[in-house]
Design an enzyme around this catalytic site. Structure first.
Site, PDB file in Angstrom:
ATOM      1  N   HIS A  84       0.842  -1.198   0.000  1.00  0.00           N
ATOM      2  CA  HIS A  84       0.000   0.000   0.000  1.00  0.00           C
ATOM      3  C   HIS A  84       0.872   1.241   0.000  1.00  0.00           C
ATOM      4  CE1 HIS A  84      -4.127   1.571   0.606  1.00  0.00           C
ATOM      5  NE2 HIS A  84      -3.498   2.628   1.085  1.00  0.00           N
ATOM      6  N   ASP A 163     -13.661   3.265   7.236  1.00  0.00           N
ATOM      7  CA  ASP A 163     -12.624   4.016   6.514  1.00  0.00           C
ATOM      8  C   ASP A 163     -13.213   4.690   5.285  1.00  0.00           C
ATOM      9  OD1 ASP A 163      -9.955   4.890   5.735  1.00  0.00           O
ATOM     10  OD2 ASP A 163     -10.229   3.496   4.090  1.00  0.00           O
ATOM     11  N   ARG A 170     -12.677  13.183   5.282  1.00  0.00           N
ATOM     12  CA  ARG A 170     -11.369  13.831   5.443  1.00  0.00           C
ATOM     13  C   ARG A 170     -10.973  14.590   4.189  1.00  0.00           C
ATOM     14  NH1 ARG A 170      -7.836   9.114   6.141  1.00  0.00           N
ATOM     15  NH2 ARG A 170      -6.139  10.598   6.164  1.00  0.00           N
ATOM     16  N   SER A 185      -6.365   4.540   8.595  1.00  0.00           N
ATOM     17  CA  SER A 185      -7.039   4.334   7.312  1.00  0.00           C
ATOM     18  C   SER A 185      -6.352   3.212   6.517  1.00  0.00           C
ATOM     19  CB  SER A 185      -7.018   5.657   6.531  1.00  0.00           C
ATOM     20  OG  SER A 185      -7.287   5.460   5.182  1.00  0.00           O
ATOM     21  N   LYS A 189      -7.690  -1.084   6.287  1.00  0.00           N
ATOM     22  CA  LYS A 189      -7.948  -1.758   4.996  1.00  0.00           C
ATOM     23  C   LYS A 189      -7.062  -2.983   4.839  1.00  0.00           C
ATOM     24  CE  LYS A 189      -7.445   1.974   2.364  1.00  0.00           C
ATOM     25  NZ  LYS A 189      -7.802   3.331   2.718  1.00  0.00           N
TER      26      LYS A 189
HETATM   27  N1  URA Z   1      -4.082   6.192   1.717  1.00  0.00           N
HETATM   28  C1  URA Z   1      -5.092   5.717   2.494  1.00  0.00           C
HETATM   29  O1  URA Z   1      -5.569   4.603   2.288  1.00  0.00           O
HETATM   30  N2  URA Z   1      -5.551   6.478   3.490  1.00  0.00           N
HETATM   31  C2  URA Z   1      -5.053   7.687   3.757  1.00  0.00           C
HETATM   32  O2  URA Z   1      -5.492   8.318   4.683  1.00  0.00           O
HETATM   33  C3  URA Z   1      -4.015   8.202   2.945  1.00  0.00           C
HETATM   34  C4  URA Z   1      -3.553   7.409   1.940  1.00  0.00           C
END
Ligand code: URA
Length: 441
Positions: A84, A163, A170, A185, A189
């Site tokens: 990620h 999220d 956000r 966040s 995930k």
């Molecule tokens: N990527 C994400 O999944 N969440 C964030 O808050 C910033 C980048």
């Protein structure tokens, strides 16, 4: 115990620590609709300003993970490794790294996001391939990984729904660039989508949410600690986002550039970051030493197996043509060259402005649900360290509307800092971190 959201907001506003129960109360109430968006917005602004300690951040992550389903990938043989990025401009690494890892035998079950703020998202990029479906059922997601070793899905169904709601909020309340909010966040995930091990690409610099190396290392450590507490080995690379990655920004353009990398003829910076991320995924996937894994990743490009894997992924998820087929993607009808207005070295770039210019041309959303123009974006011909002369073409704007050009051109020109002297070179990979160590390069 009786709780009211207004008391929780007040507590955090005044810089006090929230209990596990208070954090659970917020996430459960927000997901069920009992806590309103304006209350959630007030609380996340208080968190943005006052911060959360590591215990609160871990509790927030756990509550967000539990807000929906968690995928069980145990029926897929092998060590499943996820990756990620914290988001950047021109960051199309997943489109390269995931096929490399899968081609080398590491199963990739990846849940990706859409654009956030001035940064692009993998799901929007994949949707620029005609027919590509990013909304997969849980069964299809697992079956695809079993059959071809790779699946990339949007945040569909009921995975980390807290999220999904907070991310959208956000984005429109100036509360993205916060270590606890980004860490919870990303990690909620990752934990919900079930991989065994995680490679994080923490972007740092003008185009990232974290502007300094120290902040980026802090974010990486927070995420690593959450992953490890949940029994998932987690490592991070801190990579440069002071300059956009590669030369292309915008959905179709970025898919094309990712294909160039998989063909062995992509831009050097993008290729280098992708190979290192892929090598880290292979290493976590048990494929050998980091040196062996780097070679393996390079070979998957040389022998064409990674490109073939991207084709398999596209076909499996509904693409009408191979992604490298001219007919596969929408292109913008208008190309507009942007010329330099003075001589000098490009000493730095405000990459967030490059991202915003691309969004203005149609590549990003103006509101949460607005459609995007997949063909729109920017091709950069000149980047940091290059010497330019007045009149040189710096970049080409791609769009579907002449009306969007003037403002985007001004924004893009503002992004270039021109000086007489060349800048100090900056490494592409600034640090590596795991649960035991942080190595700065
Ligand atoms: N990527 C994400 O999944 N969440 C964030 O808050 C910033 C980048």
């Amino acid at each position: 115990m009786f709780m009211r959201i207004v008391d929780i907001i007040e507590k955090k506003r005044d810089g006090k620590e929230l209990s596990t129960q208070e954090i659970d109360f917020f996430i459960n109430g927000f997901c069920s609709g009992q806590i309103f968006e304006y209350q959630a917005a007030a609380l996340i602004m208080a968190i943005f300003i006052r911060g959360l300690n590591s215990r609160e951040t871990a509790d927030l992550t756990a509550a967000m993970t539990r807000s929906g389903d968690c995928i069980d990938l145990s029926e897929i043989p092998g060590i499943k490794v996820d990756k990620h990025s914290t988001g950047g401009v021109g960051d199309k690494t997943t489109l390269v790294v995931a096929p490399i890892a899968a081609a080398c035998g590491v199963p990739v079950a990846k849940m990706s996001g859409r654009g956030l703020g001035h940064t692009g998202g993998t799901i929007d990029k994949l949707e620029s391939i005609k027919g590509f479906r990013t909304s997969l059922s849980k069964e299809e997601f697992i079956n695809n990984v079993k059959e071809i070793g790779i699946a990339i899905s949007g945040q569909t169904g009921n995975l980390a729904p807290a999220d999904k709601k907070l991310y959208a909020l956000r984005d429109v309340t100036a509360t993205v660039s916060s270590i606890p909010l980004i860490a919870s966040s990303v990690m909620s995930k990752k934990l919900a989508s079930g991989a065994d091990r995680i490679v994080l690409d923490v972007k740092t610099g003008s185009g990232a949410f974290m502007k300094t190396l120290d902040e980026s290392v802090d974010l990486a450590r927070e995420m690593i600690s959450i992953g490890e507490q949940m029994g998932k080995k987690t490592v991070a690379l801190i990579t440069d986002m002071d300059t956009p990655l590669g030369n292309c920004i915008g959905n179709t353009l970025e898919v094309r550039e990712a294909i160039d990398v998989l063909r062995g003829r992509g831009p050097k910076d993008l290729t280098a970051v992708c190979l290192e991320l892929a090598a880290r995924m292979l290493e976590l996937g048990g494929k050998g030493s980091i040196e062996d894994c780097r070679l393996m990743a390079e070979n998957s490009i040389k022998n064409g197996s990674a490109l073939k894997k991207l084709g398999e992924l596209a076909a499996k998820q509904g693409a009408v043509y191979d992604p490298w087929d001219e007919r596969a993607m929408k292109q913008a009808p208008i190309r507009y060259p942007v010329a330099a207005r003075c001589d000098g070295y490009i000493s730095s770039m405000k990459s967030d402005l490059v991202g915003k210019a691309s969004m203005l041309l149609g590549a990003g959303r103006t509101t949460k649900d607005s459609p995007i123009d997949h063909g729109a974006g920017i091709v950069l011909f000149k980047k940091t360290s290059d010497y330019i002369k007045k009149g040189d073409i710096l970049a080409e704007l791609h769009t579907s509307s002449h009306d969007l050009i003037e403002q985007a051109e001004e924004l893009l020109l503002e992004a270039y800092e021109i000086t007489e002297k060349p800048p100090e070179p900056r490494p592409l990979i600034l640090a590596y971190a795991d649960s035991n160590t942080v190595i700065k390069y």
